[in-house]
Design an enzyme around this catalytic site. Structure first.
Site, PDB file in Angstrom:
ATOM      1  N   ILE A   1       0.823  -1.222   0.000  1.00 27.49           N
ATOM      2  CA  ILE A   1       0.000   0.000   0.000  1.00 27.49           C
ATOM      3  C   ILE A   1       0.858   1.273   0.000  1.00 27.49           C
ATOM      4  CG2 ILE A   1      -2.127  -0.958   0.975  1.00 27.49           C
ATOM      5  CD1 ILE A   1      -1.211   0.207   3.713  1.00 27.49           C
TER       6      ILE A   1
ATOM      7  N   THR B   1      -9.011   1.308  15.295  1.00 25.59           N
ATOM      8  CA  THR B   1      -9.082   0.573  16.555  1.00 25.59           C
ATOM      9  C   THR B   1      -9.514   1.478  17.711  1.00 25.59           C
ATOM     10  OG1 THR B   1      -7.627  -0.418  18.220  1.00 25.59           O
ATOM     11  CG2 THR B   1      -6.573   1.016  16.654  1.00 25.59           C
ATOM     12  N   ASP B   2     -10.064   0.872  18.753  1.00 28.59           N
ATOM     13  CA  ASP B   2     -10.404   1.653  19.948  1.00 28.59           C
ATOM     14  C   ASP B   2      -9.143   2.097  20.697  1.00 28.59           C
ATOM     15  OD1 ASP B   2      -9.644  -0.852  20.931  1.00 28.59           O
ATOM     16  OD2 ASP B   2     -11.415  -1.133  22.194  1.00 28.59           O
ATOM     17  N   GLU B   3      -7.980   1.489  20.329  1.00 24.85           N
ATOM     18  CA  GLU B   3      -6.754   1.800  21.064  1.00 24.85           C
ATOM     19  C   GLU B   3      -6.301   3.245  20.876  1.00 24.85           C
ATOM     20  OE1 GLU B   3      -3.847  -1.371  21.006  1.00 24.85           O
ATOM     21  OE2 GLU B   3      -5.391  -2.847  20.586  1.00 24.85           O
TER      22      GLU B   3
ATOM     23  N   TYR C   1       1.888   1.294  17.947  1.00 23.12           N
ATOM     24  CA  TYR C   1       0.782   0.810  17.094  1.00 23.12           C
ATOM     25  C   TYR C   1      -0.384   1.795  17.133  1.00 23.12           C
ATOM     26  CZ  TYR C   1      -3.568  -1.689  15.999  1.00 23.12           C
ATOM     27  OH  TYR C   1      -4.805  -2.015  15.498  1.00 23.12           O
TER      28      TYR C   1
ATOM     29  N   LYS D   1      -1.981   4.259  14.182  1.00 24.30           N
ATOM     30  CA  LYS D   1      -3.383   4.189  13.740  1.00 24.30           C
ATOM     31  C   LYS D   1      -4.062   5.545  13.943  1.00 24.30           C
ATOM     32  CE  LYS D   1      -5.413   1.054  12.426  1.00 24.30           C
ATOM     33  NZ  LYS D   1      -5.561   0.487  11.050  1.00 24.30           N
TER      34      LYS D   1
ATOM     35  N   ARG E   1       3.789  -5.805  29.601  1.00 29.54           N
ATOM     36  CA  ARG E   1       4.077  -5.065  28.366  1.00 29.54           C
ATOM     37  C   ARG E   1       4.304  -3.601  28.733  1.00 29.54           C
ATOM     38  NH1 ARG E   1      -0.928  -5.227  24.297  1.00 29.54           N
ATOM     39  NH2 ARG E   1       0.080  -7.020  23.350  1.00 29.54           N
TER      40      ARG E   1
HETATM   41  P1  NAD Z   1      -3.517  -8.698  10.455  1.00 30.87           P
HETATM   42  O1  NAD Z   1      -2.172  -8.348  10.985  1.00 30.87           O
HETATM   43  O2  NAD Z   1      -4.067 -10.063  10.696  1.00 30.87           O
HETATM   44  O3  NAD Z   1      -3.548  -8.467   8.871  1.00 30.87           O
HETATM   45  C1  NAD Z   1      -2.963  -7.366   8.258  1.00 30.87           C
HETATM   46  C2  NAD Z   1      -2.912  -7.644   6.759  1.00 30.87           C
HETATM   47  O4  NAD Z   1      -2.348  -6.489   6.116  1.00 30.87           O
HETATM   48  C3  NAD Z   1      -2.024  -8.840   6.372  1.00 30.87           C
HETATM   49  O5  NAD Z   1      -2.685  -9.633   5.403  1.00 30.87           O
HETATM   50  C4  NAD Z   1      -0.779  -8.190   5.788  1.00 30.87           C
HETATM   51  O6  NAD Z   1      -0.127  -8.992   4.809  1.00 30.87           O
HETATM   52  C5  NAD Z   1      -1.363  -6.921   5.186  1.00 30.87           C
HETATM   53  N1  NAD Z   1      -0.352  -5.859   5.048  1.00 30.87           N
HETATM   54  C6  NAD Z   1       0.533  -5.427   5.983  1.00 30.87           C
HETATM   55  N2  NAD Z   1       1.320  -4.465   5.469  1.00 30.87           N
HETATM   56  C7  NAD Z   1       0.900  -4.259   4.184  1.00 30.87           C
HETATM   57  C8  NAD Z   1       1.310  -3.378   3.153  1.00 30.87           C
HETATM   58  N3  NAD Z   1       2.315  -2.512   3.335  1.00 30.87           N
HETATM   59  N4  NAD Z   1       0.656  -3.427   1.974  1.00 30.87           N
HETATM   60  C9  NAD Z   1      -0.365  -4.306   1.766  1.00 30.87           C
HETATM   61  N5  NAD Z   1      -0.780  -5.171   2.709  1.00 30.87           N
HETATM   62  C10 NAD Z   1      -0.163  -5.158   3.910  1.00 30.87           C
HETATM   63  O7  NAD Z   1      -4.477  -7.576  11.019  1.00 30.87           O
HETATM   64  P2  NAD Z   1      -6.009  -7.685  11.481  1.00 30.87           P
HETATM   65  O8  NAD Z   1      -6.049  -8.115  12.896  1.00 30.87           O
HETATM   66  O9  NAD Z   1      -6.775  -8.397  10.461  1.00 30.87           O
HETATM   67  O10 NAD Z   1      -6.400  -6.134  11.466  1.00 30.87           O
HETATM   68  C11 NAD Z   1      -6.912  -5.525  10.288  1.00 30.87           C
HETATM   69  C12 NAD Z   1      -7.207  -4.069  10.573  1.00 30.87           C
HETATM   70  O11 NAD Z   1      -8.149  -3.970  11.642  1.00 30.87           O
HETATM   71  C13 NAD Z   1      -5.989  -3.254  10.994  1.00 30.87           C
HETATM   72  O12 NAD Z   1      -6.074  -1.999  10.373  1.00 30.87           O
HETATM   73  C14 NAD Z   1      -6.138  -3.144  12.498  1.00 30.87           C
HETATM   74  O13 NAD Z   1      -5.532  -1.958  12.969  1.00 30.87           O
HETATM   75  C15 NAD Z   1      -7.640  -3.101  12.649  1.00 30.87           C
HETATM   76  N6  NAD Z   1      -8.189  -3.596  13.923  1.00 30.87           N
HETATM   77  C16 NAD Z   1      -7.841  -4.836  14.381  1.00 30.87           C
HETATM   78  C17 NAD Z   1      -8.419  -5.311  15.547  1.00 30.87           C
HETATM   79  C18 NAD Z   1      -8.106  -6.680  16.056  1.00 30.87           C
HETATM   80  O14 NAD Z   1      -8.575  -7.046  17.146  1.00 30.87           O
HETATM   81  N7  NAD Z   1      -7.369  -7.507  15.337  1.00 30.87           N
HETATM   82  C19 NAD Z   1      -9.316  -4.500  16.264  1.00 30.87           C
HETATM   83  C20 NAD Z   1      -9.635  -3.236  15.763  1.00 30.87           C
HETATM   84  C21 NAD Z   1      -9.066  -2.801  14.582  1.00 30.87           C
HETATM   85  P1  TYD Z   2      -3.493  -8.677  22.148  1.00 27.03           P
HETATM   86  O1  TYD Z   2      -4.207  -9.878  21.639  1.00 27.03           O
HETATM   87  O2  TYD Z   2      -2.047  -8.501  21.795  1.00 27.03           O
HETATM   88  O3  TYD Z   2      -4.344  -7.406  21.693  1.00 27.03           O
HETATM   89  P2  TYD Z   2      -4.192  -5.837  22.119  1.00 27.03           P
HETATM   90  O4  TYD Z   2      -2.871  -5.627  22.737  1.00 27.03           O
HETATM   91  O5  TYD Z   2      -4.307  -5.159  20.794  1.00 27.03           O
HETATM   92  O6  TYD Z   2      -5.340  -5.560  23.033  1.00 27.03           O
HETATM   93  O7  TYD Z   2      -3.582  -8.655  23.728  1.00 27.03           O
HETATM   94  C1  TYD Z   2      -4.827  -8.664  24.395  1.00 27.03           C
HETATM   95  C2  TYD Z   2      -4.540  -8.531  25.878  1.00 27.03           C
HETATM   96  O8  TYD Z   2      -3.849  -9.696  26.323  1.00 27.03           O
HETATM   97  C3  TYD Z   2      -3.652  -7.362  26.213  1.00 27.03           C
HETATM   98  O9  TYD Z   2      -4.064  -6.806  27.469  1.00 27.03           O
HETATM   99  C4  TYD Z   2      -2.263  -7.973  26.367  1.00 27.03           C
HETATM  100  C5  TYD Z   2      -2.579  -9.360  26.891  1.00 27.03           C
HETATM  101  N1  TYD Z   2      -1.642 -10.440  26.505  1.00 27.03           N
HETATM  102  C6  TYD Z   2      -1.102 -11.287  27.472  1.00 27.03           C
HETATM  103  O10 TYD Z   2      -1.389 -11.152  28.685  1.00 27.03           O
HETATM  104  N2  TYD Z   2      -0.268 -12.274  27.074  1.00 27.03           N
HETATM  105  C7  TYD Z   2       0.088 -12.446  25.757  1.00 27.03           C
HETATM  106  O11 TYD Z   2       0.897 -13.363  25.459  1.00 27.03           O
HETATM  107  C8  TYD Z   2      -0.487 -11.571  24.778  1.00 27.03           C
HETATM  108  C9  TYD Z   2      -0.119 -11.725  23.317  1.00 27.03           C
HETATM  109  C10 TYD Z   2      -1.351 -10.601  25.190  1.00 27.03           C
END
Ligand code: NAD
Ligand code: TYD
Length: 374
Positions: free
Chosen positions: A69, A155-157, A180, A184, A311
């Site tokens: 991207i 994200t809510d973060e 991170y 975002k 962390r």
């Molecule tokens: P993920 O890490 O599983 O997937 C990210 C994808 O983006 C991968 O397929 C990766 O190959 C692709 N990617 C990374 N860099 C790229 C680049 N430079 N060009 C093209 N593709 C690229 O992430 P996810 O958990 O599926 O999260 C997706 C989105 O949702 C993110 O924007 C994240 O911030 C947001 N989000 C995630 C969560 C969650 O709980 N996982 C919650 C809220 C928001």
């Molecule tokens: P994570 O799945 O990394 O999501 P995020 O940091 O985006 O919320 O972690 C969820 C919660 O779990 C977070 O409070 C960190 C904690 N955590 C652990 O306690 N042990 C672990 O090994 C990981 C990966 C996360």
């Protein structure tokens, strides 16, 4: 309802949520337009996540394009080749722990990448379909003959960390605390700036923690399930009392689709599970579910729980208020947490080949270098 005039660019469609979103569209919405999955296939991207979809729809309604991207030329070519009129932007570096160990890639992908996409949308839509006054460099969105949307997934973060009380609202000031969430937040600001400055038809959603199938095993829920199956320690950070609000991934996908099709341009929508869990309570519950599936004693896996160093900058509590999307767009969560966890555990037990592929190679090396030292 037909969507055959939708040419959607889904970035990061090979990742956890992006692949679930693409599957949701084909399987739950009967989507009949075009989806272009544009993904760099980083360690987190995996075409195995969409093998079934690719077999059924590739070359007709579904196209995979490998690319970055941040690559302006390549992104421009994709807009041109598929006459993209909608973007759903998932692609990101998404893991907080990795952002602490190496923030640079987060700034590049999440900030520079989002900027590159915004510019591509602005340029392409303006030159080809933006019928408004070019000199003003703005979109006359309301008179546009074809809907255009740039939906940014966030994200809510970005809102920071809560104490024991209160919730994140769409109006909560940004206070990101990890590289991170800061990256975002920066990308959200850029998206909003393109709406105000250029009238680019954007929407944004800020979602709480997702869980479900295809979740990469570095994140809490899949990590715990897979470590239990390998009888490895279950690393809980700090005192384990940090709180997250969990949402089943398909409910996130249905919310994004609602926003894309019915959301108001320029608006932000919070999406959440209204389902807060202390990490330690969640891990204990997961131990019980896995033990039940494996025919073990209820407490069998709990002995693996290991409290490890916290962390840095670990946000204490996230909790989303999602009244806006519920009241304005009629969205609601559909998967009960207990059932969602069961489904997730079953999925990991039934998809051992996927697990082995994902856990080998690059990820294995990363775990050995970083996590196994804890
Ligand atoms: P993920 O890490 O599983 O997937 C990210 C994808 O983006 C991968 O397929 C990766 O190959 C692709 N990617 C990374 N860099 C790229 C680049 N430079 N060009 C093209 N593709 C690229 O992430 P996810 O958990 O599926 O999260 C997706 C989105 O949702 C993110 O924007 C994240 O911030 C947001 N989000 C995630 C969560 C969650 O709980 N996982 C919650 C809220 C928001
Ligand atoms: P994570 O799945 O990394 O999501 P995020 O940091 O985006 O919320 O972690 C969820 C919660 O779990 C977070 O409070 C960190 C904690 N955590 C652990 O306690 N042990 C672990 O090994 C990981 C990966 C996360």
């Amino acid at each position: 309802m037909s969507y055959n005039n939708y040419n959607i660019l889904v970035t990061g469609g090979a990742g956890f949520i992006g692949s679930n979103f693409i599957r949701y569209l084909f399987e739950k919405v009967n989507f009949d337009g075009i989806i272009v999955n544009f993904d760099l296939l980083t360690y987190a991207g995996n075409l195995k996540n969409l093998e079934d979809i690719s077999e059924k729809y590739s070359g007709k309604n579904y196209f995979f394009e490998h690319g970055d991207i941040c690559d302006k030329k390549r992104v421009g070519e994709i807009f041109d080749k598929y006459d993209i009129n909608m973007v759903v932007h998932f692609a990101a570096e998404s893991h907080v722990d990795r952002s602490i160990l190496g923030p640079e890639e987060f700034v590049r992908t999440n900030v520079q990448g989002t900027f590159t996409l915004l510019e591509a949308a602005r340029t392409y839509w303006l030159n080809n379909n933006g019928k408004s006054d070019k000199a003003k460099l703005t979109f006359n969105i309301h008179n546009s003959s074809l809907t255009k949307r740039f939906h940014h997934i966030s994200t809510d973060e970005v809102y920071g960390s809560l104490g024991d009380m209160g919730y994140f609202y769409e109006t909560t000031p940004y206070d990101p605390r990890s590289p991170y969430s800061a990256s975002k937040a920066a990308s959200d600001h850029l998206v909003r700036a393109y709406y105000h400055t250029y009238n680019l038809p954007v929407t944004i959603s800020n979602c709480s923690n997702n869980y479900g199938p295809y979740h990469f095993p570095e994140k809490l829920i899949p990590l715990m399930i897979l470590n239990m199956l390998d009888e490895k320690p279950l690393p809980v950070y700090g005192d384990g009392k940090n709180i997250r609000d969990w949402l089943y991934v398909e409910d996130h996908c249905s919310a994004v689709w609602k926003i894309l099709t019915e959301g108001e341009v320029g608006e932000t929508y919070n999406i959440g599970g209204e389902n807060e869990w202390e990490n330690i309570k969640l891990v204990n519950r997961l131990c019980e579910i896995v033990a039940n599936k494996m025919g073990k004693d209820k407490d069998y896996y709990k002995k693996l729980i290991t409290f490890v160093k916290d962390r840095p900058g670990h946000d204490r509590r996230y909790a989303i208020n999602c009244d806006k999307i519920k009241n304005k767009l009629g969205w609601k969560q559909s998967v009960d947490f207990e059932k969602g966890l069961e489904k997730t555990v079953d999925w990991y037990l039934n998809n051992k080949e996927w697990v082995e592929t994902v856990k080998s190679g690059e990820y294995k090396k990363w775990v050995e270098m970083n996590y196994d030292k804890r």
